[in-house]
Every structure is written in C-alpha cells, then in structure tokens.
Write an enzyme that holds these catalytic residues in place. Structure first.
Site, PDB file in Angstrom:
ATOM      1  N   VAL A 196       0.840  -1.198   0.000  1.00 45.76           N
ATOM      2  CA  VAL A 196       0.000   0.000   0.000  1.00 45.76           C
ATOM      3  C   VAL A 196       0.883   1.260   0.000  1.00 45.76           C
ATOM      4  O   VAL A 196       0.636   2.218  -0.740  1.00 45.76           O
ATOM      5  CB  VAL A 196      -0.911   0.014   1.258  1.00 45.76           C
ATOM      6  CG1 VAL A 196      -1.617   1.339   1.411  1.00 45.76           C
ATOM      7  CG2 VAL A 196      -1.927  -1.131   1.181  1.00 45.76           C
ATOM      8  N   ASP A 197       1.909   1.236   0.822  1.00 40.64           N
ATOM      9  CA  ASP A 197       2.822   2.370   0.969  1.00 40.64           C
ATOM     10  C   ASP A 197       3.449   2.741  -0.385  1.00 40.64           C
ATOM     11  O   ASP A 197       3.434   3.913  -0.801  1.00 40.64           O
ATOM     12  CB  ASP A 197       3.919   1.931   1.954  1.00 40.64           C
ATOM     13  CG  ASP A 197       4.598   3.091   2.637  1.00 40.64           C
ATOM     14  OD1 ASP A 197       4.140   4.232   2.466  1.00 40.64           O
ATOM     15  OD2 ASP A 197       5.582   2.851   3.355  1.00 40.64           O
TER      16      ASP A 197
ATOM     17  N   SER B  13      -1.384  -4.358   8.218  1.00 34.66           N
ATOM     18  CA  SER B  13      -0.508  -5.430   8.726  1.00 34.66           C
ATOM     19  C   SER B  13      -0.712  -6.798   8.063  1.00 34.66           C
ATOM     20  O   SER B  13       0.010  -7.736   8.393  1.00 34.66           O
ATOM     21  CB  SER B  13      -0.632  -5.616  10.257  1.00 34.66           C
ATOM     22  OG  SER B  13      -0.038  -4.551  10.943  1.00 34.66           O
TER      23      SER B  13
ATOM     24  N   GLY C 257      -0.227  -7.690   4.976  1.00 35.14           N
ATOM     25  CA  GLY C 257       0.617  -7.952   3.806  1.00 35.14           C
ATOM     26  C   GLY C 257       2.010  -8.355   4.250  1.00 35.14           C
ATOM     27  O   GLY C 257       2.209  -9.436   4.828  1.00 35.14           O
ATOM     28  N   VAL C 258       2.957  -7.461   4.021  1.00 42.18           N
ATOM     29  CA  VAL C 258       4.356  -7.704   4.381  1.00 42.18           C
ATOM     30  C   VAL C 258       4.490  -8.055   5.871  1.00 42.18           C
ATOM     31  O   VAL C 258       5.350  -8.856   6.259  1.00 42.18           O
ATOM     32  CB  VAL C 258       5.200  -6.448   4.044  1.00 42.18           C
ATOM     33  CG1 VAL C 258       6.633  -6.583   4.527  1.00 42.18           C
ATOM     34  CG2 VAL C 258       5.176  -6.180   2.542  1.00 42.18           C
TER      35      VAL C 258
HETATM   36  P1  ADP Z   1       1.642  -4.161   5.947  1.00 47.38           P
HETATM   37  O1  ADP Z   1       3.113  -3.847   5.801  1.00 47.38           O
HETATM   38  O2  ADP Z   1       0.963  -3.328   7.006  1.00 47.38           O
HETATM   39  O3  ADP Z   1       1.378  -5.620   6.065  1.00 47.38           O
HETATM   40  P2  ADP Z   1       0.989  -4.085   3.076  1.00 47.38           P
HETATM   41  O4  ADP Z   1       0.916  -2.855   2.260  1.00 47.38           O
HETATM   42  O5  ADP Z   1       2.104  -5.029   2.790  1.00 47.38           O
HETATM   43  O6  ADP Z   1       0.978  -3.593   4.595  1.00 47.38           O
HETATM   44  O7  ADP Z   1      -0.381  -4.881   2.935  1.00 47.38           O
HETATM   45  C1  ADP Z   1      -1.576  -4.589   3.615  1.00 47.38           C
HETATM   46  C2  ADP Z   1      -2.753  -5.175   2.833  1.00 47.38           C
HETATM   47  O8  ADP Z   1      -3.073  -4.330   1.750  1.00 47.38           O
HETATM   48  C3  ADP Z   1      -2.509  -6.558   2.231  1.00 47.38           C
HETATM   49  O9  ADP Z   1      -3.692  -7.337   2.469  1.00 47.38           O
HETATM   50  C4  ADP Z   1      -2.304  -6.284   0.745  1.00 47.38           C
HETATM   51  O10 ADP Z   1      -2.786  -7.353  -0.061  1.00 47.38           O
HETATM   52  C5  ADP Z   1      -3.182  -5.068   0.536  1.00 47.38           C
HETATM   53  N1  ADP Z   1      -2.782  -4.147  -0.554  1.00 47.38           N
HETATM   54  C6  ADP Z   1      -1.576  -4.016  -1.177  1.00 47.38           C
HETATM   55  N2  ADP Z   1      -1.615  -3.019  -2.091  1.00 47.38           N
HETATM   56  C7  ADP Z   1      -2.881  -2.496  -2.041  1.00 47.38           C
HETATM   57  C8  ADP Z   1      -3.562  -1.437  -2.723  1.00 47.38           C
HETATM   58  N3  ADP Z   1      -2.957  -0.718  -3.667  1.00 47.38           N
HETATM   59  N4  ADP Z   1      -4.870  -1.188  -2.397  1.00 47.38           N
HETATM   60  C9  ADP Z   1      -5.490  -1.916  -1.436  1.00 47.38           C
HETATM   61  N5  ADP Z   1      -4.905  -2.907  -0.753  1.00 47.38           N
HETATM   62  C10 ADP Z   1      -3.616  -3.213  -1.046  1.00 47.38           C
END
Ligand code: ADP
Length: 175
Positions: free
Chosen positions: A38-39, A127, A129-130
C-alpha cells in the site's frame, strides 16, 4: 434525544489509491520514507509531495520514526483524496499478542480523521501484507475497532481490500 450514529461501514474490493474519499490510510512503516504494498502504491500514485511532507514530519517530530500504532496526516498529493493518514501496523508475532497495537492503528487514524474534520475514510487491511498478520484476525480487529470508536463527523469508513480472500474475511465480520 436520538443516539449519535456511527459511520456507515463499506467493503470494496479495489485499489486504495483510487478511492474517492476525503482521507486514505496508509499502511506505512515507521521510517515514513515509503516501502512496498500500500505504501509503495500511495507514494507512486500520489507523487513526491507526500514524501516531502513525510520527510519534514520526520525531521520535526519523528526522528526515531513514527511509533507502531500511531497515526499522522499529510497531503494526498495527486491522489483523489485530500489527505493520507499514515499509520504503522505491528508485525505479526507467533509469540506475542500485538492485537492492541493493531487496534490502535484504526483508532488513532480515526482520531486524526476527526481532527481533520473529514467525512469519509478508506482503510487498507493494515498489517496483513508484508507484516503477515492473518487476514481473518486482521479483519476482525479492523471491524470491531471501527465499530467501537466514538461517533464523530466521519460518516463513511470504507475497507478497501485487494483480493477475494481479504474480501471474504471482512465480509464475515461486517455481516
Ligand atoms: P503491511 O506492511 O501493514 O502488512 P501491506 O501494504 O504489505 O501492509 O499490505 C496490507 C494489505 O493491503 C494486504 O492485504 C495487501 O494485499 C493489501 N494491498 C496491497 N496493495 C494495495 C492497494 N494498492 N490497495 C489496497 N490494498 C492493497
């Protein structure tokens, strides 16, 4: 007197960077300098203005990083939203219960949204995802925490999830 109503909770499968809401929440990391998931998508689509403001915030307030469970707002740059609310989720741990920190991300982000006087906020599944938090538990904490927050000016909370698994996990708790 009528009881104040909480926000409408909405579930959307899609990309958080495309949401037409007042504020989108970023699953940031504590450096505030960008990352994956997302970041990465928010900084890519929102452009350099967001990172520039994150750098200023780091210099003025968060030299040691934004603590896990806290939230802070910046411009949304070129995104359709007006603000990005950056929050740092906890990494999943097999040995330690960090649920309260994950709940805090949702609570603190909503507090910032109230301070900004916005009416609609979109959250990703923080939280999950990564940081490897199990989806079902992450969805439960998200929904319970938002439902338990004191009612204010926010009228819509949108949970934006990327895939069918996450959609089903949130749907179970949203009912
Ligand atoms: P974290 O580091 O907090 O785990 P992530 O960004 O890796 O955050 O992932 C958080 C969630 O958002 C995951 O379920 C991932 O599949 C989802 N995700 C990743 N990119 C996007 C996006 N562009 N829009 C919505 N959800 C997303």
């Amino acid at each position: 007197m009528s009881t104040p109503e909480g926000p409408r909770l909405v579930l959307v499968r899609g990309d958080i960077t495309e949401q037409d809401v007042d504020a989108v929440v970023n699953a940031a990391n504590s450096s505030l300098l960008g990352g994956g998931g997302v970041d990465g998508a928010i900084h890519r689509r929102g452009g350099p203005e967001i990172l520039a403001e994150c750098r200023r915030l780091r210099a003025s307030h968060y030299g040691k990083g934004l603590p896990v469970g806290r939230a802070v707002a910046t411009t949304a740059g070129r995104l359709p939203a007006r603000y990005v609310i950056h929050t740092v989720g906890p990494r999943w741990s097999e040995t330690e219960d960090r649920s309260e920190l994950l709940a805090s991300c949702y609570r603190e982000s909503l507090k910032v949204a109230e301070q900004l006087q916005v009416r609609s906020v979109a959250f990703p599944a923080i939280s999950t995802g990564v940081y490897r938090w199990p989806l079902g538990d992450g969805a439960r904490i998200a929904v319970e925490t938002v439902r338990g927050a004191p009612p204010g000016g926010v009228r819509e909370v949108r949970f934006v999830v990327f895939d069918e698994g996450a959609r089903a996990a949130f749907a179970e708790y949203l009912g």
